[in-house]
Design an enzyme around this catalytic site. Structure first.
Site, short mmCIF file in Angstrom:
data_model
loop_
_atom_site.label_atom_id
_atom_site.label_comp_id
_atom_site.label_asym_id
_atom_site.label_seq_id
_atom_site.Cartn_x
_atom_site.Cartn_y
_atom_site.Cartn_z
N GLU A 1 47.70 41.12 48.03
CA GLU A 1 49.05 40.45 48.55
C GLU A 1 50.58 41.83 48.57
OE1 GLU A 1 53.21 40.09 47.77
OE2 GLU A 1 52.23 42.57 46.92
N ASP B 1 45.34 43.47 44.41
CA ASP B 1 45.47 44.96 45.21
C ASP B 1 46.30 45.87 44.62
OD1 ASP B 1 47.47 43.10 45.74
OD2 ASP B 1 47.77 44.10 48.12
#
Length: 399
Positions: A138, A81
């Protein structure tokens, strides 16, 4: 002599760099990584790897089995991400998604693990199985928790799990790791003080003033660090916002005021202490001033705690690439990492790889609009993953 995995990855460097820059140009926030997850799955399938998509919504797991007999299984994890930051690098492959950028290097992490996937498919002379874990979200959106809740280690059993993160403030070509607490637990707190409010100019004596309470509380927070947390431990308490009253009516004492902040710690005992003392201070000070308090402590991810045996494996894997002089230790990092949840579930370790490329050996730091992952370290990252597999499974270790 250069490690063969480094030489192999250098042959693919242009290809891998193109993948990394494509991911960089199309960043996606946590739990929105449809394009990135599809790219990962496509690249893995092109290598003939068994792929499972949708683990924890958008997680991807690729499985590579060695040709030698062995039952041991390890997991290698990368995050996918991006962050809600507007990129200011001016690069030709800069973010095309306004307000979102890969400011933490997850594009590079994903690419290095894809490179390792290629190496492992071409070099299966190891004993056991490797699960390549590509994790969404994350950056605070619960990706590790979602994958674990979706049965990650039940569906893909692992005897150990490893993570790798770039560190642009450390020179390229170096590694660093520490056994035990390596990154902090990241929690939030919110305290609401309530009083009567009143006229601050004419009749303050008839009111209970929450602004005085909050002033004492903000200062008293640091007594938790200085007088409650043991001197040999470490913790951080910081106030991030104070909301109450109105600039339009500065003579009006607010009836309610809200304080929010962050708490960082490295052990469960200190974490519990911070939660307890924040509540005690808030309620004690409020009571002393005729007000009330409501304290909330919201736990985020726990501390990232490296297991001793796997730390040794991770360090040995790095030393095989850059020698003992290229692998150091690091002080506990006050940043947080949701890989901590995987380390609570399975033994493992989290390694830093230097990414600094400037004349002083450093680059713009993580989570800044000028950061860019250093593509020159991709082969070294690929080789570290390969070396971990060699350390864990190359010797024919069996569970």
């Amino acid at each position: 002599m250069t490690h063969p995995a480094i030489e192999g990855a250098r042959r693919w460097q242009a290809e891998l760099t193109a993948i990394r820059r494509d991911i960089h140009a199309h960043p996606e926030l946590g739990m929105e990584e449809q394009r990135t997850a599809a790219l990962v799955a496509r690249e893995l399938r092109a290598l003939g790897i068994e792929v499972t998509e949708g683990v924890g919504k958008l997680g991807v797991v690729g499985t590579v089995r060695g040709t030698r007999p062995g039952q041991r299984v390890i997991g290698l994890r990368a995050d996918m991400d991006a962050l809600q930051i507007t990129e200011q690098t001016g690069l030709p492959y800069a973010s095309q998604n306004t307000g979102v950028m890969h400011a933490c290097g997850h594009d590079g992490h994903t690419t290095m693990l894809l490179g390792a996937a290629r190496w492992l498919t071409e070099n299966r002379d190891f004993a056991g199985t490797v699960h390549l874990i590509f994790q969404p979200a994350e950056e605070g959106r619960g990706g590790a928790r979602a994958m674990l809740a979706d049965g990650l280690f039940e569906r893909f059993p692992c005897d150990a799990v490893y993570g790798l993160h770039n560190k642009p403030t450390m020179p390229a070509g170096r590694f660093a790791i520490r056994s035990g607490p390596a990154l902090a637990a990241a929690d939030r707190f919110e305290v609401t003080f309530r009083g009567t409010g009143g006229h601050g100019g004419s009749t303050p004596h008839l009111a209970t003033d929450v602004t005085v309470v909050q002033a004492h509380f903000v200062l008293a927070l640091q007594t938790i660090i200085g007088r409650n947390v043991p001197a040999v431990e470490a913790a951080v308490l910081s106030v991030g916002s104070i909301q109450g009253g109105s600039s339009i009516s500065p003579n009006v004492m607010p009836a309610e005021l809200v304080i929010t902040g962050t708490a960082r710690s490295y052990t469960p005992e200190v974490r519990d202490l911070l939660e307890r003392r924040i509540g005690e201070l808030a309620n004690g000070l409020a009571s002393a001033h005729g007000c009330t308090a409501e304290a909330r402590y919201m736990r985020g991810v726990p501390a990232t705690v490296n297991h001793a045996e796997q730390t040794d494996v991770a360090r040995a894997a790095a030393m095989a690439l850059v020698g003992a002089e290229g692998v150091g230790s690091h002080a506990p990092v006050t940043g947080a990492e949701d890989f901590a949840l995987m380390l609570e579930a399975r033994p493992g370790a989290f390694m830093f790889i230097g990414g600094g490329s400037g004349p002083d050996g450093t680059s713009p730091n993580l989570h800044t609009p000028h950061f860019d992952f250093n593509d020159e370290i991709i082969p070294l990252g690929v080789a570290w993953w390969a070396s971990v597999v060699q350390q864990e499974l190359g010797g024919g270790r069996e569970a």
